[in-house]
Design an enzyme around this catalytic site. Sequence first.
Site, PDB file in Angstrom:
ATOM      1  CG  ASN A 202      36.978  15.336  89.776  1.00 57.24           C
ATOM      2  OD1 ASN A 202      37.755  14.560  89.210  1.00 57.24           O
ATOM      3  ND2 ASN A 202      35.886  14.935  90.407  1.00 57.24           N
ATOM      4  CD1 TRP A 203      40.796  18.286  85.057  1.00 62.40           C
ATOM      5  CD2 TRP A 203      42.432  17.188  83.979  1.00 62.40           C
ATOM      6  NE1 TRP A 203      41.810  19.182  84.801  1.00 62.40           N
ATOM      7  CE2 TRP A 203      42.824  18.533  84.141  1.00 62.40           C
ATOM      8  CE3 TRP A 203      43.303  16.296  83.344  1.00 62.40           C
ATOM      9  CZ2 TRP A 203      44.048  19.019  83.671  1.00 62.40           C
ATOM     10  CZ3 TRP A 203      44.528  16.766  82.878  1.00 62.40           C
ATOM     11  CH2 TRP A 203      44.884  18.121  83.040  1.00 62.40           C
ATOM     12  CE  LYS A 204      33.381  14.855  87.906  1.00 63.16           C
ATOM     13  NZ  LYS A 204      31.941  15.012  88.020  1.00 63.16           N
TER      14      LYS A 204
ATOM     15  CG  HIS B 179      33.582  12.707  93.269  1.00 61.54           C
ATOM     16  ND1 HIS B 179      32.540  12.256  92.488  1.00 61.54           N
ATOM     17  CD2 HIS B 179      33.757  14.008  92.955  1.00 61.54           C
ATOM     18  CE1 HIS B 179      32.118  13.259  91.725  1.00 61.54           C
ATOM     19  NE2 HIS B 179      32.841  14.328  91.987  1.00 61.54           N
TER      20      HIS B 179
ATOM     21  CD  GLU C 241      31.273  11.680  89.069  1.00 59.30           C
ATOM     22  OE1 GLU C 241      32.477  11.538  88.808  1.00 59.30           O
ATOM     23  OE2 GLU C 241      30.616  12.691  88.764  1.00 59.30           O
TER      24      GLU C 241
ATOM     25  CD  GLU D 222      32.103  17.838  94.397  1.00 62.01           C
ATOM     26  OE1 GLU D 222      32.515  18.627  93.540  1.00 62.01           O
ATOM     27  OE2 GLU D 222      32.200  16.603  94.286  1.00 62.01           O
TER      28      GLU D 222
ATOM     29  N   GLY E  10      27.340  17.853  87.499  1.00 60.74           N
ATOM     30  CA  GLY E  10      27.198  17.512  86.085  1.00 60.74           C
ATOM     31  C   GLY E  10      25.802  17.746  85.532  1.00 60.74           C
TER      32      GLY E  10
ATOM     33  CB  SER F 196      26.718  22.880  87.795  1.00 59.90           C
ATOM     34  OG  SER F 196      26.284  21.590  87.374  1.00 59.90           O
TER      35      SER F 196
ATOM     36  N   GLY G 148      34.241  20.213  87.974  1.00 57.79           N
ATOM     37  CA  GLY G 148      34.314  19.080  87.055  1.00 57.79           C
ATOM     38  C   GLY G 148      34.357  19.560  85.612  1.00 57.79           C
ATOM     39  N   GLY G 149      33.196  19.556  84.961  1.00 59.39           N
ATOM     40  CA  GLY G 149      33.104  19.851  83.527  1.00 59.39           C
ATOM     41  C   GLY G 149      33.880  21.084  83.089  1.00 59.39           C
TER      42      GLY G 149
HETATM   43  P1  PGA Z   1      30.711  19.398  87.736  1.00 60.03           P
HETATM   44  O1  PGA Z   1      31.424  18.298  88.658  1.00 60.03           O
HETATM   45  O2  PGA Z   1      31.442  20.691  87.937  1.00 60.03           O
HETATM   46  O3  PGA Z   1      30.836  18.876  86.346  1.00 60.03           O
HETATM   47  O4  PGA Z   1      29.285  19.488  88.207  1.00 60.03           O
HETATM   48  C1  PGA Z   1      31.863  18.600  89.951  1.00 60.03           C
HETATM   49  C2  PGA Z   1      32.488  17.400  90.599  1.00 60.03           C
HETATM   50  O5  PGA Z   1      32.017  16.275  90.366  1.00 60.03           O
HETATM   51  O6  PGA Z   1      33.474  17.504  91.353  1.00 60.03           O
END
Ligand code: PGA
Length: 252
Positions: A9-11, A95, A97, A167, A173, A213, A234-235
């Site tokens: 997930n590149w956001k 998600h 966010e 999640e 994050g 993470s 994500g990251g």
């Molecule tokens: P993260 O994000 O790996 O940076 O914690 C995961 C996500 O939001 O899907």
Amino acid sequence: MSRTMVAGNWKMNTSPAEGARLIQEVMEKVGTPATRVVFGVPALQLMQAQELVAGHTNYAIAAQNMHQETSGAYTGEISAGMLSEVGIEYVILGHSERRDYAGEDDDLINLKIQRALEAGLRPIYCCGEKLDIREAGNQELVVGKQVEQALYSLDPEQIEKIVIAYEPVWAIGTGRTASKEQAQDMHAYIRRMIANQFGADVAQNLTILYGGSVKPNNAVELFSQPDVDGGLVGGASLDAENFAAIVNAIGG
Ligand code: PGA
């Protein structure tokens, strides 16, 4: 059929040029993966990304969101039909966010899931509790309610198209990962819920990803849990080497 998957997930990261490079680098490092590999790219890059993975076994593209209506006066929005017409296979929905910053709740997410399925997309449905809920020990209650509200109105054939991503919000994050036991317990709980509602076979085939993470140094232990079928990353998905290492952690 294998349940495993690693989705990035590149956001809101990467320019189109950076995104194209990232996909090419991951494909070079991984080759033909033993698991499904999905890139969740920014909307502007969806068609380019789809062209890059087209014809490559086990690679697919996910949108990070879509609108719940099929068309109309919704400035700035993208519909499920638009995504499927250009070959996009998955869409990340719910998600945390988007729940936090765009006010999405499970009733709205349920509508989006229905629209996605009607258009032939496969939703990656995200659920997970916040830190205060975990500290109070109410995580099963809260995640259970999310899953029930978003998914119970579907029929078993529709559930077969869904990927669930657990999640925990406190792990996204933050560099703080759920322990393998915490992940396994929740995944097993979700699978039991799906079994009770939709039958054992459906639950047995369901892909349940862990997100929060995920890094190369914790992926093997998380993915080795019996009910953890891979990750939503994500990251670490923004770095080709890290993401390739996480992909290779499946079954490793
Ligand atoms: P993260 O994000 O790996 O940076 O914690 C995961 C996500 O939001 O899907």
